[in-house]
Design a protein around this motif. Structure first.
Motif, PDB file in Angstrom:
ATOM      1  N   SER A  73      -4.587   9.053   0.936  1.00 22.72           N
ATOM      2  CA  SER A  73      -4.935   9.384  -0.451  1.00 22.72           C
ATOM      3  C   SER A  73      -5.467  10.803  -0.643  1.00 22.72           C
ATOM      4  O   SER A  73      -5.625  11.260  -1.763  1.00 22.72           O
ATOM      5  CB  SER A  73      -6.017   8.421  -0.966  1.00 22.72           C
ATOM      6  OG  SER A  73      -5.570   7.100  -0.960  1.00 22.72           O
ATOM      7  N   VAL A  74      -5.754  11.505   0.437  1.00 19.52           N
ATOM      8  CA  VAL A  74      -6.438  12.800   0.363  1.00 19.52           C
ATOM      9  C   VAL A  74      -5.472  13.941   0.035  1.00 19.52           C
ATOM     10  O   VAL A  74      -4.346  13.975   0.512  1.00 19.52           O
ATOM     11  CB  VAL A  74      -7.167  13.090   1.694  1.00 19.52           C
ATOM     12  CG1 VAL A  74      -7.786  14.469   1.699  1.00 19.52           C
ATOM     13  CG2 VAL A  74      -8.224  12.034   1.948  1.00 19.52           C
ATOM     14  N   LYS A  75      -5.965  14.860  -0.796  1.00 18.51           N
ATOM     15  CA  LYS A  75      -5.242  16.100  -1.071  1.00 18.51           C
ATOM     16  C   LYS A  75      -6.104  17.254  -0.591  1.00 18.51           C
ATOM     17  O   LYS A  75      -7.304  17.284  -0.836  1.00 18.51           O
ATOM     18  CB  LYS A  75      -4.982  16.276  -2.561  1.00 18.51           C
ATOM     19  CG  LYS A  75      -3.914  15.378  -3.109  1.00 18.51           C
ATOM     20  CD  LYS A  75      -3.597  15.733  -4.545  1.00 18.51           C
ATOM     21  CE  LYS A  75      -2.458  14.863  -5.040  1.00 18.51           C
ATOM     22  NZ  LYS A  75      -2.072  15.208  -6.401  1.00 18.51           N
ATOM     23  N   VAL A  98     -11.557   1.760  -2.776  1.00 19.64           N
ATOM     24  CA  VAL A  98     -11.490   3.051  -3.460  1.00 19.64           C
ATOM     25  C   VAL A  98     -10.350   3.946  -2.982  1.00 19.64           C
ATOM     26  O   VAL A  98     -10.062   4.950  -3.615  1.00 19.64           O
ATOM     27  CB  VAL A  98     -12.835   3.820  -3.379  1.00 19.64           C
ATOM     28  CG1 VAL A  98     -13.910   3.074  -4.140  1.00 19.64           C
ATOM     29  CG2 VAL A  98     -13.247   4.053  -1.945  1.00 19.64           C
ATOM     30  N   GLY A  99      -9.684   3.598  -1.883  1.00 24.91           N
ATOM     31  CA  GLY A  99      -8.569   4.428  -1.441  1.00 24.91           C
ATOM     32  C   GLY A  99      -8.146   4.140  -0.022  1.00 24.91           C
ATOM     33  O   GLY A  99      -8.563   3.156   0.586  1.00 24.91           O
ATOM     34  N   LEU A 100      -7.295   5.025   0.472  1.00 24.04           N
ATOM     35  CA  LEU A 100      -6.765   4.948   1.831  1.00 24.04           C
ATOM     36  C   LEU A 100      -6.935   6.301   2.489  1.00 24.04           C
ATOM     37  O   LEU A 100      -6.867   7.329   1.818  1.00 24.04           O
ATOM     38  CB  LEU A 100      -5.270   4.614   1.803  1.00 24.04           C
ATOM     39  CG  LEU A 100      -4.884   3.305   1.154  1.00 24.04           C
ATOM     40  CD1 LEU A 100      -3.392   3.291   0.849  1.00 24.04           C
ATOM     41  CD2 LEU A 100      -5.235   2.156   2.077  1.00 24.04           C
ATOM     42  N   LEU A 109       0.841  -1.193   0.000  1.00 28.09           N
ATOM     43  CA  LEU A 109       0.000   0.000   0.000  1.00 28.09           C
ATOM     44  C   LEU A 109       0.878   1.246   0.000  1.00 28.09           C
ATOM     45  O   LEU A 109       2.012   1.216   0.488  1.00 28.09           O
ATOM     46  CB  LEU A 109      -0.883   0.015   1.252  1.00 28.09           C
ATOM     47  CG  LEU A 109      -1.914  -1.094   1.376  1.00 28.09           C
ATOM     48  CD1 LEU A 109      -2.595  -1.019   2.731  1.00 28.09           C
ATOM     49  CD2 LEU A 109      -2.933  -1.014   0.264  1.00 28.09           C
ATOM     50  N   PRO A 110       0.335   2.344  -0.504  1.00 26.59           N
ATOM     51  CA  PRO A 110       1.083   3.601  -0.412  1.00 26.59           C
ATOM     52  C   PRO A 110       1.363   3.944   1.053  1.00 26.59           C
ATOM     53  O   PRO A 110       0.643   3.523   1.957  1.00 26.59           O
ATOM     54  CB  PRO A 110       0.130   4.632  -1.032  1.00 26.59           C
ATOM     55  CG  PRO A 110      -0.811   3.840  -1.860  1.00 26.59           C
ATOM     56  CD  PRO A 110      -0.936   2.503  -1.191  1.00 26.59           C
ATOM     57  N   ASP A 149     -23.172   2.520  -5.783  1.00 28.40           N
ATOM     58  CA  ASP A 149     -24.001   2.657  -4.593  1.00 28.40           C
ATOM     59  C   ASP A 149     -23.591   1.572  -3.608  1.00 28.40           C
ATOM     60  O   ASP A 149     -23.150   0.498  -4.001  1.00 28.40           O
ATOM     61  CB  ASP A 149     -25.484   2.491  -4.933  1.00 28.40           C
ATOM     62  CG  ASP A 149     -26.057   3.719  -5.621  1.00 28.40           C
ATOM     63  OD1 ASP A 149     -25.540   4.826  -5.362  1.00 28.40           O
ATOM     64  OD2 ASP A 149     -27.000   3.567  -6.406  1.00 28.40           O
ATOM     65  N   GLY A 150     -23.735   1.851  -2.347  1.00 28.34           N
ATOM     66  CA  GLY A 150     -23.417   0.878  -1.319  1.00 28.34           C
ATOM     67  C   GLY A 150     -22.925   1.564  -0.064  1.00 28.34           C
ATOM     68  O   GLY A 150     -22.815   2.787   0.005  1.00 28.34           O
ATOM     69  N   LYS A 151     -22.625   0.750   0.920  1.00 26.90           N
ATOM     70  CA  LYS A 151     -22.174   1.246   2.227  1.00 26.90           C
ATOM     71  C   LYS A 151     -20.672   1.525   2.167  1.00 26.90           C
ATOM     72  O   LYS A 151     -19.898   0.713   1.681  1.00 26.90           O
ATOM     73  CB  LYS A 151     -22.473   0.196   3.282  1.00 26.90           C
ATOM     74  CG  LYS A 151     -22.058   0.591   4.679  1.00 26.90           C
ATOM     75  CD  LYS A 151     -22.376  -0.548   5.653  1.00 26.90           C
ATOM     76  CE  LYS A 151     -21.949  -0.185   7.049  1.00 26.90           C
ATOM     77  NZ  LYS A 151     -20.547  -0.406   7.318  1.00 26.90           N
ATOM     78  N   VAL A 152     -20.277   2.683   2.683  1.00 26.03           N
ATOM     79  CA  VAL A 152     -18.858   3.018   2.783  1.00 26.03           C
ATOM     80  C   VAL A 152     -18.281   2.273   3.988  1.00 26.03           C
ATOM     81  O   VAL A 152     -18.841   2.325   5.081  1.00 26.03           O
ATOM     82  CB  VAL A 152     -18.648   4.537   2.945  1.00 26.03           C
ATOM     83  CG1 VAL A 152     -17.170   4.860   3.063  1.00 26.03           C
ATOM     84  CG2 VAL A 152     -19.276   5.295   1.792  1.00 26.03           C
ATOM     85  N   SER A 153     -17.189   1.560   3.770  1.00 26.77           N
ATOM     86  CA  SER A 153     -16.566   0.768   4.824  1.00 26.77           C
ATOM     87  C   SER A 153     -15.129   1.256   5.054  1.00 26.77           C
ATOM     88  O   SER A 153     -14.401   1.532   4.098  1.00 26.77           O
ATOM     89  CB  SER A 153     -16.547  -0.708   4.417  1.00 26.77           C
ATOM     90  OG  SER A 153     -15.819  -1.482   5.341  1.00 26.77           O
ATOM     91  N   PHE A 154     -14.752   1.374   6.311  1.00 30.44           N
ATOM     92  CA  PHE A 154     -13.393   1.750   6.692  1.00 30.44           C
ATOM     93  C   PHE A 154     -12.794   0.590   7.476  1.00 30.44           C
ATOM     94  O   PHE A 154     -13.229   0.314   8.592  1.00 30.44           O
ATOM     95  CB  PHE A 154     -13.392   3.019   7.546  1.00 30.44           C
ATOM     96  CG  PHE A 154     -13.824   4.245   6.801  1.00 30.44           C
ATOM     97  CD1 PHE A 154     -12.898   5.009   6.114  1.00 30.44           C
ATOM     98  CD2 PHE A 154     -15.152   4.634   6.780  1.00 30.44           C
ATOM     99  CE1 PHE A 154     -13.289   6.144   5.422  1.00 30.44           C
ATOM    100  CE2 PHE A 154     -15.560   5.765   6.098  1.00 30.44           C
ATOM    101  CZ  PHE A 154     -14.619   6.531   5.412  1.00 30.44           C
ATOM    102  N   SER A 155     -11.824  -0.085   6.911  1.00 30.60           N
ATOM    103  CA  SER A 155     -11.156  -1.209   7.571  1.00 30.60           C
ATOM    104  C   SER A 155      -9.776  -0.768   8.027  1.00 30.60           C
ATOM    105  O   SER A 155      -9.016  -0.209   7.229  1.00 30.60           O
ATOM    106  CB  SER A 155     -11.009  -2.392   6.606  1.00 30.60           C
ATOM    107  OG  SER A 155     -12.252  -2.784   6.095  1.00 30.60           O
TER     108      SER A 155
END
Length: 93
Positions: A7-9, A34-36, A2-3, A60-66
């Motif tokens: 991922s946010v700017k 979709v990202g980190l 992983l990077p 569409d769907g639930k956003v998941s943070f693992s």
């Protein structure tokens, strides 16, 4: 692999924080990474994904943070220097 950064700017500048969460969209039996993100940007990312879903630009769907976890296998060997940025004692949110 992983990077090593979120991922946010913000205002054109990349976040320097290490990633703490893998962001994915869970839709039925499918899950799309979709990202980190780091803890600081977790809510911002969630809101942006909601906007993109409403505009039909993202599944569409639930956003998941693992939580990001350090893993070693027979073919991927990590030494202690590789795991410095992962805080294994951090509470789950």
């Amino acid at each position: 692999m992983l990077p090593d950064k979120c991922s946010v700017k913000e205002e054109g500048k990349a976040c320097v924080n290490p990633p703490e969460f893998i962001i994915s969209i869970v839709s039925g039996d499918d899950e799309y990474m979709v990202g980190l993100t780091c803890q600081k940007h977790k809510q911002i990312v969630s809101g942006k994904i909601g906007i993109l879903q409403n505009e039909g630009k993202m599944h569409d769907g639930k956003v998941s943070f693992s939580p990001v976890k350090a893993v070693g296998t027979d073919c991927v060997h990590g030494d202690s220097d590789d795991f410095v940025q992962i805080d294994m004692n951090r509470s789950k949110n």
